[in-house]
Design a protein around this motif. Structure first.
Motif, PDB file in Angstrom:
ATOM      1  N   HIS A 195       0.824  -1.214   0.000  1.00 47.04           N
ATOM      2  CA  HIS A 195       0.000   0.000   0.000  1.00 47.04           C
ATOM      3  C   HIS A 195       0.860   1.266   0.000  1.00 47.04           C
ATOM      4  O   HIS A 195       0.341   2.373   0.006  1.00 47.04           O
ATOM      5  N   GLN A 196       2.187   1.089   0.050  1.00 43.08           N
ATOM      6  CA  GLN A 196       3.078   2.254   0.174  1.00 43.08           C
ATOM      7  C   GLN A 196       3.079   3.097  -1.097  1.00 43.08           C
ATOM      8  O   GLN A 196       2.920   2.561  -2.191  1.00 43.08           O
ATOM      9  N   GLU A 197       3.323   4.398  -0.929  1.00 48.28           N
ATOM     10  CA  GLU A 197       3.506   5.247  -2.090  1.00 48.28           C
ATOM     11  C   GLU A 197       4.853   4.889  -2.726  1.00 48.28           C
ATOM     12  O   GLU A 197       5.830   4.644  -2.018  1.00 48.28           O
ATOM     13  N   LYS A 198       4.892   4.820  -4.071  1.00 50.15           N
ATOM     14  CA  LYS A 198       6.117   4.337  -4.718  1.00 50.15           C
ATOM     15  C   LYS A 198       7.253   5.356  -4.619  1.00 50.15           C
ATOM     16  O   LYS A 198       7.011   6.565  -4.524  1.00 50.15           O
ATOM     17  N   ALA A 199       8.494   4.846  -4.703  1.00 52.03           N
ATOM     18  CA  ALA A 199       9.676   5.705  -4.526  1.00 52.03           C
ATOM     19  C   ALA A 199       9.894   6.607  -5.750  1.00 52.03           C
ATOM     20  O   ALA A 199      10.290   7.761  -5.615  1.00 52.03           O
ATOM     21  N   VAL A 200       9.665   6.089  -6.942  1.00 51.89           N
ATOM     22  CA  VAL A 200       9.830   6.900  -8.165  1.00 51.89           C
ATOM     23  C   VAL A 200       8.444   7.080  -8.778  1.00 51.89           C
ATOM     24  O   VAL A 200       7.753   6.093  -9.052  1.00 51.89           O
ATOM     25  N   SER A 201       8.018   8.327  -8.999  1.00 58.02           N
ATOM     26  CA  SER A 201       6.692   8.574  -9.569  1.00 58.02           C
ATOM     27  C   SER A 201       6.657   8.047 -11.001  1.00 58.02           C
ATOM     28  O   SER A 201       7.689   7.958 -11.675  1.00 58.02           O
ATOM     29  N   SER A 202       5.462   7.707 -11.492  1.00 60.00           N
ATOM     30  CA  SER A 202       5.387   7.207 -12.865  1.00 60.00           C
ATOM     31  C   SER A 202       5.790   8.309 -13.848  1.00 60.00           C
ATOM     32  O   SER A 202       6.373   8.042 -14.887  1.00 60.00           O
ATOM     33  N   ARG A 203       5.509   9.547 -13.476  1.00 58.74           N
ATOM     34  CA  ARG A 203       5.881  10.672 -14.362  1.00 58.74           C
ATOM     35  C   ARG A 203       7.390  10.693 -14.597  1.00 58.74           C
ATOM     36  O   ARG A 203       7.871  10.786 -15.726  1.00 58.74           O
ATOM     37  N   GLU A 204       8.155  10.593 -13.493  1.00 60.75           N
ATOM     38  CA  GLU A 204       9.617  10.599 -13.591  1.00 60.75           C
ATOM     39  C   GLU A 204      10.107   9.315 -14.278  1.00 60.75           C
ATOM     40  O   GLU A 204      11.024   9.347 -15.103  1.00 60.75           O
ATOM     41  N   ALA A 205       9.481   8.195 -13.940  1.00 59.95           N
ATOM     42  CA  ALA A 205       9.937   6.912 -14.496  1.00 59.95           C
ATOM     43  C   ALA A 205       9.740   6.865 -16.008  1.00 59.95           C
ATOM     44  O   ALA A 205      10.597   6.386 -16.748  1.00 59.95           O
ATOM     45  N   MET A 206       8.606   7.404 -16.490  1.00 60.33           N
ATOM     46  CA  MET A 206       8.400   7.342 -17.944  1.00 60.33           C
ATOM     47  C   MET A 206       9.324   8.318 -18.671  1.00 60.33           C
ATOM     48  O   MET A 206       9.824   8.031 -19.754  1.00 60.33           O
ATOM     49  N   ARG A 207       9.594   9.444 -18.018  1.00 63.17           N
ATOM     50  CA  ARG A 207      10.529  10.421 -18.599  1.00 63.17           C
ATOM     51  C   ARG A 207      11.907   9.762 -18.771  1.00 63.17           C
ATOM     52  O   ARG A 207      12.524   9.836 -19.830  1.00 63.17           O
ATOM     53  N   ARG A 208      12.347   9.088 -17.723  1.00 60.34           N
ATOM     54  CA  ARG A 208      13.681   8.476 -17.745  1.00 60.34           C
ATOM     55  C   ARG A 208      13.733   7.321 -18.753  1.00 60.34           C
ATOM     56  O   ARG A 208      14.725   7.137 -19.457  1.00 60.34           O
ATOM     57  N   THR A 209      12.651   6.544 -18.832  1.00 58.74           N
ATOM     58  CA  THR A 209      12.623   5.408 -19.775  1.00 58.74           C
ATOM     59  C   THR A 209      12.718   5.918 -21.214  1.00 58.74           C
ATOM     60  O   THR A 209      13.510   5.407 -22.012  1.00 58.74           O
ATOM     61  N   CYS A 210      11.917   6.952 -21.529  1.00 58.59           N
ATOM     62  CA  CYS A 210      11.936   7.504 -22.901  1.00 58.59           C
ATOM     63  C   CYS A 210      13.314   8.043 -23.237  1.00 58.59           C
ATOM     64  O   CYS A 210      13.806   7.868 -24.347  1.00 58.59           O
ATOM     65  N   ALA A 211      13.921   8.724 -22.261  1.00 57.34           N
ATOM     66  CA  ALA A 211      15.180   9.416 -22.539  1.00 57.34           C
ATOM     67  C   ALA A 211      16.362   8.463 -22.631  1.00 57.34           C
ATOM     68  O   ALA A 211      17.340   8.762 -23.324  1.00 57.34           O
ATOM     69  N   SER A 212      16.298   7.312 -21.959  1.00 60.65           N
ATOM     70  CA  SER A 212      17.548   6.547 -21.859  1.00 60.65           C
ATOM     71  C   SER A 212      17.453   5.052 -22.128  1.00 60.65           C
ATOM     72  O   SER A 212      18.481   4.389 -22.185  1.00 60.65           O
ATOM     73  N   SER A 213      16.259   4.490 -22.286  1.00 64.55           N
ATOM     74  CA  SER A 213      16.210   3.029 -22.455  1.00 64.55           C
ATOM     75  C   SER A 213      16.268   2.640 -23.925  1.00 64.55           C
ATOM     76  O   SER A 213      15.390   3.018 -24.704  1.00 64.55           O
ATOM     77  N   PRO A 214      17.267   1.854 -24.323  1.00 66.74           N
ATOM     78  CA  PRO A 214      17.321   1.398 -25.722  1.00 66.74           C
ATOM     79  C   PRO A 214      16.159   0.459 -26.072  1.00 66.74           C
ATOM     80  O   PRO A 214      15.893   0.241 -27.254  1.00 66.74           O
ATOM     81  N   LEU A 215      15.467  -0.078 -25.053  1.00 64.51           N
ATOM     82  CA  LEU A 215      14.326  -0.958 -25.338  1.00 64.51           C
ATOM     83  C   LEU A 215      13.037  -0.173 -25.597  1.00 64.51           C
ATOM     84  O   LEU A 215      12.062  -0.725 -26.095  1.00 64.51           O
ATOM     85  N   TYR A 216      13.028   1.125 -25.221  1.00 66.46           N
ATOM     86  CA  TYR A 216      11.776   1.879 -25.306  1.00 66.46           C
ATOM     87  C   TYR A 216      11.212   1.986 -26.729  1.00 66.46           C
ATOM     88  O   TYR A 216      10.017   1.722 -26.938  1.00 66.46           O
ATOM     89  N   PRO A 217      12.022   2.331 -27.738  1.00 68.11           N
ATOM     90  CA  PRO A 217      11.438   2.456 -29.091  1.00 68.11           C
ATOM     91  C   PRO A 217      10.806   1.144 -29.569  1.00 68.11           C
ATOM     92  O   PRO A 217       9.757   1.152 -30.223  1.00 68.11           O
ATOM     93  N   GLY A 218      11.414   0.021 -29.220  1.00 72.06           N
ATOM     94  CA  GLY A 218      10.863  -1.282 -29.609  1.00 72.06           C
ATOM     95  C   GLY A 218       9.519  -1.521 -28.945  1.00 72.06           C
ATOM     96  O   GLY A 218       8.559  -1.960 -29.590  1.00 72.06           O
ATOM     97  N   TRP A 219       9.424  -1.184 -27.651  1.00 70.72           N
ATOM     98  CA  TRP A 219       8.147  -1.367 -26.936  1.00 70.72           C
ATOM     99  C   TRP A 219       7.071  -0.465 -27.543  1.00 70.72           C
ATOM    100  O   TRP A 219       5.936  -0.900 -27.779  1.00 70.72           O
TER     101      TRP A 219
END
Ligand code: 2P0
Length: 347
Positions: A202-226
């Motif tokens: 039930h805990q609030e997550k450590a990394v917000s989804s807003r920040e997590a999606m920003r970081r995934t788009c900016a740096s994950s080589p798997l993101y364009p494939g997904w």
């Protein structure tokens, strides 16, 4: 829907004390939204498809007040800092659209866990969009309301509607993007599945989804494939819902969610929402399938797993998930309604 079918027409009779109350439910995406192409306008990279739930409603009251600033009460506590700023910025948008300057008292209560990857921001901003538009005299039709809700939280655009809902990525940038990126219901209620929410945390997550999606788009080589695969998944999902093919719906949803998490795992620095408890629940879903039960998992930006199955199997699936360990609580959801204004608010 009880909203008037007029796009952003302003009712100038609004005055201090004007009040509206709206209720909205969370939604769980079967094809996920993960990544924005425009942060300010909240335009997504990909289209997404969700199921609005009939549990965990949020009720929000907005009243115009005299005073130098907005007052925001979330779940019985006065909001400050980032959560206050996010609501106040959303109200600024409503004020700009309605040409009014009054501040507002916002009182909002969630019945589900907040910030734990169970779509509390979806029901929260859908209810806020509905109540604020009505309190400020902004007659918005459901599509316009969906575009407004999107500006508060992307997934909130989908919670304006009930049942199965597609949120279109839209085309282009700026105003063209804003006008074309809205959610709409797609029918398919004949499928009528159950969704078992397996809450492990039930805990609030450590990394917000807003920040997590920003970081995934900016740096994950798997993101364009997904993202490329997601566009195909959206088409396949619509067809599978239409032909009431639960195994196909489940397989597409599970693969899309696991792919989203895979893309996050390769961000810099990596983001990992899955916990040992999430993996244990995923194993139980595999075991159910090995036993011939059509059960499929999806996971949002948090450790909690949601399991799609037929209504006829819902009790067995829920019992199997609870048997994974004391750390699992289950809630069973079905297709739920869109956002509504509560009669009795003076709007
Ligand atoms: C979804 N999620 O489609 C995806 C899957 C979480 C995982 O939408 O930045 O709170 O406010 O637009 O809507 C969560 O993101 O993000 C979300 P913002 P939001 O449901």
């Amino acid at each position: 829907m009880t909203f008037t079918p007029v796009e952003l027409e302003v009712d100038t009779r609004v005055e201090i004390g004007s009040e509206a109350v709206a209720v909205a439910h969370p939604n769980i995406a079967l094809v996920k939204y993960w990544g924005k192409r425009d942060e300010t306008l909240a335009l997504p990279v990909t289209g997404s498809l969700s199921m609005t739930l009939d549990i965990y409603p949020t009720t929000t009251t907005v009243r115009l007040i005299e005073g130098p600033s907005d007052v925001v009460e979330l779940n019985g506590s006065t909001a400050t800092g980032a959560s206050y700023a996010r609501v106040a910025r959303f109200l600024d948008l409503i004020r700009a659209r309605s040409g009014r300057s009054e501040h507002a008292l916002v009182v909002s209560a969630n019945t589900g866990p907040t910030g734990a990857g169970l779509a509390s921001s979806a029901s929260g901003f859908a209810a806020l969009a509905g109540a604020a538009a009505a309190a400020y005299g902004l007659g918005a039709d459901a599509r316009a309301l969906s575009r407004l809700a999107r500006r508060g939280s992307g997934s909130a655009s989908r919670s304006i509607f009930g049942g199965f809902v597609v949120w279109h990525a839209g085309e282009g940038e700026g105003e063209a993007g804003d006008l074309s990126s809205y959610a709409e219901p797609i029918g398919g209620e004949a499928l009528d599945p159950a969704l078992i929410v397996a809450v492990t945390d039930h805990q609030e997550k450590a990394v917000s989804s807003r920040e997590a999606m920003r970081r995934t788009c900016a740096s994950s080589p798997l993101y364009p494939g997904w993202a490329g695969d997601s566009a195909l998944a959206l088409d396949e999902m619509r067809k599978a819902i239409e032909r009431r093919d639960l195994p196909a719906v489940g397989e597409i949803a599970e693969r899309n969610a696991l792919g989203m998490h895979a893309s996050m795992l390769m961000a810099r620095p990596p983001i990992r929402y899955l916990s040992p408890q999430s993996i244990a629940v995923l194993d139980a879903v595999l075991a159910l399938r090995a036993d011939g039960i059509a059960a499929y998992a999806t996971i949002d930006a948090g450790p909690n797993v949601t399991v799609l199955c037929a209504r006829a199997d819902e009790d067995r699936v829920a019992a199997t998930l609870r048997a994974v360990g004391d750390f699992v609580d289950t809630r069973t959801a079905h297709l739920g309604p869109g956002a509504t204004l509560v009669p009795g608010g003076d709007r």
